[in-house]
Design a protein around this motif. Structure first.
Motif, PDB file in Angstrom:
ATOM      1  N   VAL A 171       0.850  -1.185   0.000  1.00 59.83           N
ATOM      2  CA  VAL A 171       0.000   0.000   0.000  1.00 59.83           C
ATOM      3  C   VAL A 171       0.889   1.239   0.000  1.00 59.83           C
ATOM      4  O   VAL A 171       1.793   1.348   0.832  1.00 59.83           O
ATOM      5  N   PRO A 172       0.665   2.162  -0.920  1.00 62.31           N
ATOM      6  CA  PRO A 172       1.459   3.402  -0.906  1.00 62.31           C
ATOM      7  C   PRO A 172       1.274   4.141   0.415  1.00 62.31           C
ATOM      8  O   PRO A 172       0.231   4.043   1.058  1.00 62.31           O
ATOM      9  N   ASN A 173       2.299   4.847   0.831  1.00 62.05           N
ATOM     10  CA  ASN A 173       2.186   5.633   2.058  1.00 62.05           C
ATOM     11  C   ASN A 173       1.039   6.634   1.942  1.00 62.05           C
ATOM     12  O   ASN A 173       0.900   7.326   0.933  1.00 62.05           O
ATOM     13  N   ILE A 174       0.226   6.683   2.986  1.00 61.16           N
ATOM     14  CA  ILE A 174      -0.962   7.551   2.963  1.00 61.16           C
ATOM     15  C   ILE A 174      -0.593   8.916   3.524  1.00 61.16           C
ATOM     16  O   ILE A 174      -0.043   9.020   4.629  1.00 61.16           O
ATOM     17  N   ASP A 175      -0.900   9.952   2.770  1.00 58.35           N
ATOM     18  CA  ASP A 175      -0.597  11.293   3.254  1.00 58.35           C
ATOM     19  C   ASP A 175      -1.664  11.737   4.259  1.00 58.35           C
ATOM     20  O   ASP A 175      -2.720  11.104   4.407  1.00 58.35           O
ATOM     21  N   ALA A 176      -1.384  12.812   4.948  1.00 59.36           N
ATOM     22  CA  ALA A 176      -2.266  13.288   6.016  1.00 59.36           C
ATOM     23  C   ALA A 176      -3.663  13.622   5.495  1.00 59.36           C
ATOM     24  O   ALA A 176      -4.672  13.332   6.144  1.00 59.36           O
ATOM     25  N   LYS A 177      -3.719  14.217   4.302  1.00 63.25           N
ATOM     26  CA  LYS A 177      -5.016  14.598   3.734  1.00 63.25           C
ATOM     27  C   LYS A 177      -5.881  13.371   3.471  1.00 63.25           C
ATOM     28  O   LYS A 177      -7.073  13.348   3.796  1.00 63.25           O
ATOM     29  N   PHE A 179      -5.632  10.431   4.891  1.00 63.69           N
ATOM     30  CA  PHE A 179      -5.994   9.811   6.164  1.00 63.69           C
ATOM     31  C   PHE A 179      -7.197  10.517   6.783  1.00 63.69           C
ATOM     32  O   PHE A 179      -8.148   9.871   7.249  1.00 63.69           O
ATOM     33  N   LEU A 180      -7.165  11.835   6.793  1.00 62.39           N
ATOM     34  CA  LEU A 180      -8.274  12.599   7.377  1.00 62.39           C
ATOM     35  C   LEU A 180      -9.561  12.391   6.594  1.00 62.39           C
ATOM     36  O   LEU A 180     -10.641  12.278   7.186  1.00 62.39           O
ATOM     37  N   GLU A 181      -9.449  12.322   5.270  1.00 64.68           N
ATOM     38  CA  GLU A 181     -10.638  12.100   4.445  1.00 64.68           C
ATOM     39  C   GLU A 181     -11.205  10.703   4.696  1.00 64.68           C
ATOM     40  O   GLU A 181     -12.422  10.514   4.750  1.00 64.68           O
ATOM     41  N   SER A 182     -10.304   9.723   4.854  1.00 57.42           N
ATOM     42  CA  SER A 182     -10.751   8.357   5.147  1.00 57.42           C
ATOM     43  C   SER A 182     -11.476   8.305   6.489  1.00 57.42           C
ATOM     44  O   SER A 182     -12.542   7.672   6.613  1.00 57.42           O
ATOM     45  N   GLU A 183     -10.927   8.975   7.489  1.00 63.81           N
ATOM     46  CA  GLU A 183     -11.557   9.006   8.804  1.00 63.81           C
ATOM     47  C   GLU A 183     -12.916   9.702   8.757  1.00 63.81           C
ATOM     48  O   GLU A 183     -13.868   9.284   9.428  1.00 63.81           O
ATOM     49  N   ASP A 184     -13.020  10.747   7.957  1.00 67.36           N
ATOM     50  CA  ASP A 184     -14.293  11.454   7.805  1.00 67.36           C
ATOM     51  C   ASP A 184     -15.350  10.527   7.206  1.00 67.36           C
ATOM     52  O   ASP A 184     -16.494  10.490   7.677  1.00 67.36           O
ATOM     53  N   CYS A 185     -14.960   9.764   6.170  1.00 65.54           N
ATOM     54  CA  CYS A 185     -15.891   8.822   5.550  1.00 65.54           C
ATOM     55  C   CYS A 185     -16.306   7.738   6.536  1.00 65.54           C
ATOM     56  O   CYS A 185     -17.470   7.312   6.569  1.00 65.54           O
ATOM     57  N   ARG A 186     -15.354   7.270   7.347  1.00 65.63           N
ATOM     58  CA  ARG A 186     -15.670   6.248   8.346  1.00 65.63           C
ATOM     59  C   ARG A 186     -16.687   6.762   9.359  1.00 65.63           C
ATOM     60  O   ARG A 186     -17.671   6.067   9.669  1.00 65.63           O
ATOM     61  N   GLU A 187     -16.486   7.983   9.854  1.00 69.52           N
ATOM     62  CA  GLU A 187     -17.408   8.547  10.837  1.00 69.52           C
ATOM     63  C   GLU A 187     -18.800   8.765  10.238  1.00 69.52           C
ATOM     64  O   GLU A 187     -19.816   8.497  10.895  1.00 69.52           O
TER      65      GLU A 187
END
Length: 353
Positions: A171-177, A179-187
């Motif tokens: 998996v390519p390294n995930i940048d901060a942006k 990661f935050l977008e992924s967390e937003d979708c999860r919530e």
């Protein structure tokens, strides 16, 4: 020259196992994920050697290469590969075994052999061929194919670990942006789940997975959504992905076992639950949930067996009653239709066609 280098590689690998156990476990987990990744996570576009072997072994169907849904045939192939990897792991302390395996890989690389040629090499090498005694699943053909695929990929990554900078990233390294977008979708997915909008939750979790494909929690959440809408094959796939990413995560095992049981694979589900309890010993709360799940499975299985037994007895009694009624029917009743059949002009009964 290569043989000497292979012996040194085997010695270093075995030395690391003894001295840096935690690092070795991390390496082993990375190797296992690399080997199983094209079966569960991402469809490979480039048909490399090992994908070609998997196709030849019928572990992957090139006409229907779908990793999203997981049926029992695909699951059994994946579990066969896992069984091979487990047998390999037990031999990690053997310098002789690893040296022989690395020597064989050099021969495979030299002639770029196909699956049948790779299997033939293994069968002629006593130390490697002995794996057949530990791998019980599959047929003779599929078992040897899985041993070839598992062994040579393992040897390939073992060599790469000697130069970690050459190790490809799954998996390519995930940048901060991202990661935050992924967390937003999860919530947001969690909110939709609480409102029982399972389809909407699936879409949001899927978006989160696209951004963070190695997050086991996302697969576990999506598995529960699929379970609630009774899409058990997709729930099974996500449950399996979660426990490949994090083998000691009890919720992933719970989702996986629930999907298996709901697909009618009762024995398999109970066996998977027992394995989960062994892997998750360090999580007492999770173990409690798994124990309760197993109790539920056993109770439902017994109830189903009792119902089947009762239904079978009722059917047998009904059949005997019908046979008894036929046996006691008066003989003249059997010929009643014959006496009412009209006569032909010559005075004989008309034949009925």
């Amino acid at each position: 020259m290569n043989q000497k280098k292979n012996m040194e590689t085997a010695e270093i690998w075995c030395s690391d196992i003894e001295t840096i156990h935690e690092r070795y476990n991390q390496r082993w987990h990375i190797i296992k994920m690399h080997i199983l990744w094209p079966y569960l996570f991402v469809q490979k576009k480039d048909h490399d050697r090992y994908l070609q072997w998997a196709i030849a072994a019928k572990f992957i169907d090139p006409e229907n290469y779908d990793i999203f849904e997981l049926n029992m045939i695909k699951l059994k192939n994946i579990e066969l590969l896992e069984e091979v990897l487990h047998a390999l792991k037990k031999r990690n302390h053997s310098i002789t075994f690893l040296e022989r395996l690395l020597d064989l890989l050099d021969k495979v690389d030299a002639i770029n052999c196909d699956l049948d040629e790779a299997v033939a090499m293994i069968e002629k090498t006593e130390e490697i061929n002995a794996l057949q005694m530990e791998v019980k699943s599959g047929t003779g053909r599929s078992r040897m194919a899985a041993i070839a695929i598992g062994c040579f990929q393992y040897a390939y990554f073992l060599k790469l670990f000697m130069c970690p900078e050459n190790l490809p990233h799954i998996v390519p390294n995930i940048d901060a942006k991202s990661f935050l977008e992924s967390e937003d979708c999860r919530e947001r997915g969690n909110k939709e789940f609480k409102k029982e909008n399972y389809e909407a939750a699936v879409n949001l979790y899927s978006r989160a997975i696209d951004l963070s494909p190695d997050n086991e929690i996302l697969y576990g959440n999506r598995a529960l959504c699929f379970f609630r809408i009774e899409n058990y094959k997709k729930a099974l796939g996500d449950g399996k992905r979660a426990i490949i990413l994090c083998p000691a995560w009890t919720k992933g095992h719970y989702r996986f076992c629930d999907a298996l049981f709901s697909m009618g694979e009762h024995k398999h589900a109970i066996e998977a639950n027992a394995k989960a309890q062994e892997l998750c010993r360090s999580d007492p709360n999770g173990i409690r949930d798994l124990i309760q799940q197993k109790s539920k499975f056993v109770r439902l299985q017994d109830e189903n067996a009792e119902k089947l037994k009762t239904d079978t007895i009722k059917k047998e009694l009904s059949t005997k009653k019908e046979q008894s009624q036929l046996a006691t029917q008066p003989v003249n009743e059997c010929h009643k239709n014959e006496s009412t059949r009209p006569l032909s002009p010559r005075g004989t009964r008309k034949e009925m066609f």
